[in-house]
Design a protein around this motif. Structure first.
Motif, PDB file in Angstrom:
ATOM      1  N   UNK A   1       0.842  -1.187   0.000  1.00 15.34           N
ATOM      2  CA  UNK A   1       0.000   0.000   0.000  1.00 15.34           C
ATOM      3  C   UNK A   1       0.880   1.241   0.000  1.00 15.34           C
ATOM      4  N   UNK A   2       0.259   2.353  -0.312  1.00 14.36           N
ATOM      5  CA  UNK A   2       0.926   3.638  -0.206  1.00 14.36           C
ATOM      6  C   UNK A   2      -0.059   4.627   0.410  1.00 14.36           C
ATOM      7  N   UNK A   3       0.481   5.689   0.956  1.00  8.97           N
ATOM      8  CA  UNK A   3      -0.337   6.762   1.508  1.00  8.97           C
ATOM      9  C   UNK A   3       0.449   8.049   1.386  1.00  8.97           C
ATOM     10  N   UNK A   4      -0.228   9.125   0.994  1.00  8.09           N
ATOM     11  CA  UNK A   4       0.439  10.414   0.822  1.00  8.09           C
ATOM     12  C   UNK A   4      -0.384  11.532   1.439  1.00  8.09           C
ATOM     13  N   UNK A   5       0.312  12.445   2.091  1.00 11.01           N
ATOM     14  CA  UNK A   5      -0.223  13.756   2.443  1.00 11.01           C
ATOM     15  C   UNK A   5       0.583  14.770   1.629  1.00 11.01           C
ATOM     16  N   UNK A   6      -0.078  15.746   1.068  1.00 15.17           N
ATOM     17  CA  UNK A   6       0.631  16.681   0.204  1.00 15.17           C
ATOM     18  C   UNK A   6       0.004  18.069   0.330  1.00 15.17           C
ATOM     19  N   UNK A   7       0.801  19.066   0.012  1.00 18.91           N
ATOM     20  CA  UNK A   7       0.310  20.445   0.009  1.00 18.91           C
ATOM     21  C   UNK A   7       0.820  21.144  -1.236  1.00 18.91           C
ATOM     22  N   UNK A   8       0.047  22.117  -1.675  1.00 15.28           N
ATOM     23  CA  UNK A   8       0.513  22.999  -2.732  1.00 15.28           C
ATOM     24  C   UNK A   8       0.063  24.415  -2.384  1.00 15.28           C
ATOM     25  N   UNK A   9       0.934  25.372  -2.702  1.00 14.69           N
ATOM     26  CA  UNK A   9       0.640  26.779  -2.455  1.00 14.69           C
ATOM     27  C   UNK A   9       1.233  27.588  -3.589  1.00 14.69           C
ATOM     28  N   UNK A  10       0.571  28.684  -3.951  1.00 15.22           N
ATOM     29  CA  UNK A  10       1.005  29.486  -5.089  1.00 15.22           C
ATOM     30  C   UNK A  10       0.901  30.962  -4.740  1.00 15.22           C
ATOM     31  N   UNK A  11       1.879  31.731  -5.213  1.00 20.44           N
ATOM     32  CA  UNK A  11       1.904  33.169  -4.974  1.00 20.44           C
ATOM     33  C   UNK A  11       0.728  33.838  -5.681  1.00 20.44           C
ATOM     34  N   UNK A  12       0.103  34.837  -5.053  1.00 20.75           N
ATOM     35  CA  UNK A  12      -0.982  35.551  -5.732  1.00 20.75           C
ATOM     36  C   UNK A  12      -0.480  36.481  -6.828  1.00 20.75           C
ATOM     37  N   UNK A  13       0.799  36.832  -6.809  1.00 23.70           N
ATOM     38  CA  UNK A  13       1.313  37.865  -7.707  1.00 23.70           C
ATOM     39  C   UNK A  13       2.237  37.342  -8.796  1.00 23.70           C
ATOM     40  N   UNK A  14       2.958  36.264  -8.533  1.00 24.87           N
ATOM     41  CA  UNK A  14       3.968  35.771  -9.456  1.00 24.87           C
ATOM     42  C   UNK A  14       3.764  34.285  -9.713  1.00 24.87           C
ATOM     43  N   UNK A  15       4.244  33.761 -10.859  1.00 21.36           N
ATOM     44  CA  UNK A  15       4.076  32.334 -11.167  1.00 21.36           C
ATOM     45  C   UNK A  15       5.074  31.471 -10.402  1.00 21.36           C
ATOM     46  N   UNK A  16       4.989  31.566  -9.068  1.00 22.70           N
ATOM     47  CA  UNK A  16       5.883  30.840  -8.171  1.00 22.70           C
ATOM     48  C   UNK A  16       5.022  29.980  -7.245  1.00 22.70           C
ATOM     49  N   UNK A  17       5.379  28.730  -7.095  1.00 19.72           N
ATOM     50  CA  UNK A  17       4.589  27.838  -6.258  1.00 19.72           C
ATOM     51  C   UNK A  17       5.439  26.733  -5.667  1.00 19.72           C
ATOM     52  N   UNK A  18       4.855  26.033  -4.704  1.00 21.85           N
ATOM     53  CA  UNK A  18       5.541  24.936  -4.037  1.00 21.85           C
ATOM     54  C   UNK A  18       4.592  23.744  -3.918  1.00 21.85           C
ATOM     55  N   UNK A  19       5.147  22.551  -4.067  1.00 21.76           N
ATOM     56  CA  UNK A  19       4.399  21.301  -3.909  1.00 21.76           C
ATOM     57  C   UNK A  19       5.271  20.380  -3.064  1.00 21.76           C
ATOM     58  N   UNK A  20       4.746  19.946  -1.921  1.00 18.64           N
ATOM     59  CA  UNK A  20       5.490  19.096  -0.995  1.00 18.64           C
ATOM     60  C   UNK A  20       4.641  17.867  -0.692  1.00 18.64           C
ATOM     61  N   UNK A  21       5.283  16.705  -0.723  1.00 18.72           N
ATOM     62  CA  UNK A  21       4.560  15.438  -0.552  1.00 18.72           C
ATOM     63  C   UNK A  21       5.281  14.575   0.487  1.00 18.72           C
ATOM     64  N   UNK A  22       4.529  14.122   1.469  1.00 15.69           N
ATOM     65  CA  UNK A  22       5.022  13.190   2.487  1.00 15.69           C
ATOM     66  C   UNK A  22       4.355  11.850   2.205  1.00 15.69           C
TER      67      UNK A  22
END
Length: 299
Positions: A1-22
């Motif tokens: 089996x696998x299990x993931x928790x993940x988040x993504x966030x993006x700047x309101x002003x610039x095309x900059x974002x982050x994606x993190x997965x545990x």
């Protein structure tokens, strides 16, 4: 089996974002181990930062969801490091959890083999992310989400969209997953499950008995026609900025082959929404607020 928790966030002003997965991975007869994945997107500079660490110590922190080698994810924040990246994030959401599968019994049934839910389908992020080769990235009011999925095998093919930062309705969000699986050696048609929140109201998309789904997908984006409750119709057009996507290889827990996965959390998204009872379609657009993920079985 696998299990993931993940988040993504993006700047309101610039095309900059982050994606993190545990991620938790557990093979038959083996102890579970943890992995951390980090991607930092900046469409202005091309290819994203990508790093993964695997086979790490795994535990559940007090009051939290997951901890991998000291990196924690809780209902209110995330701390950790992955290669040259280090983050300390806080987030909050006024939105209750969104469960993609429309019936509770589907979360207990053998199929689908992947279950998913969004504990925080629309969250606001603050904090800091550091990379060794650039100035710290300050997150101040970035929009995003926190998701959770688990199962015994990945779909043969899937699409995940999460959209925020719409200029016409800053509080609107889209969270939808589409998948195809192989049963008795044959691929099923696409099936979609998700929701669109617009004007402060959630509208469920897809389900087991919906008809009229149309999908045209590639690594560069997709065009979708989705249908939902009470006559909702939605057309989505996603465009991935050139060279801005990350490409990962997912090992499959069910031993049905690895998956090639394209992910870009700074994609452009245009929606044409026909709401029940509305006189005219509603348009929603975001220049870089869409997360687009396309997963495909490797032949």
């Amino acid at each position: 089996m696998y299990e993931s928790f993940y988040l993504r966030a993006v700047s309101p002003d610039e095309p900059v974002g982050v994606w993190i997965r545990y991620t938790v991975e557990k093979g038959r007869g083996r102890r579970p181990t943890g992995s951390i994945w980090c991607t930092v997107f900046d469409a202005r500079s091309g290819r994203p930062f990508m790093h993964r660490v695997s086979e790490r110590k795994l535990q559940v922190p007090p009051g939290g969801w997951i901890e991998v080698d000291g990196a924690q994810l809780t209902p209110t924040g995330a701390e950790g490091a992955c290669g040259a990246a280090r983050w300390s994030l806080r987030f909050a959401s006024a939105e209750p959890e969104f469960r993609h599968l429309p019936r509770g019994w589907l979360y207990r049934a053998p199929l689908p083999r992947t279950k998913l839910t969004s504990p925080l389908p629309a969250a606001v992020f603050d904090g800091e992310l550091e990379l060794a080769d650039r100035d710290p990235i300050e997150l101040r009011g970035w929009r995003g989400m926190v998701g959770h999925n688990w199962g015994s095998a990945h779909a043969e093919r899937w699409i995940w969209l999460h959209g925020v930062g719409f200029s016409e309705d800053p509080d609107a969000w889209l969270d939808v997953a589409l998948g195809r699986v192989k049963l008795a050696g044959r691929m099923t048609p696409w099936l979609a499950n998700g929701a669109l929140s617009v004007g402060g109201r959630r509208h469920r998309i897809g389900g087991l008995n919906t008809r009229g789904l149309e999908v045209a997908e590639s690594a560069d984006g997709c065009v979708l026609r989705l249908v939902g409750e009470a006559g909702l119709s939605l057309r989505a057009n996603v465009e991935v900025p050139q060279e801005a996507a990350a490409r990962w290889r997912y090992a499959d827990a069910g031993h049905s082959g690895d998956r090639d996965v394209v992910n870009c959390s700074v994609s452009a998204l245009k929606l044409t929404v026909e709401l029940p009872g509305a006189e005219a379609p509603r348009l929603l657009s975001t220049t870089h607020g869409c997360a687009y993920e396309l997963g495909r079985a490797i032949a």
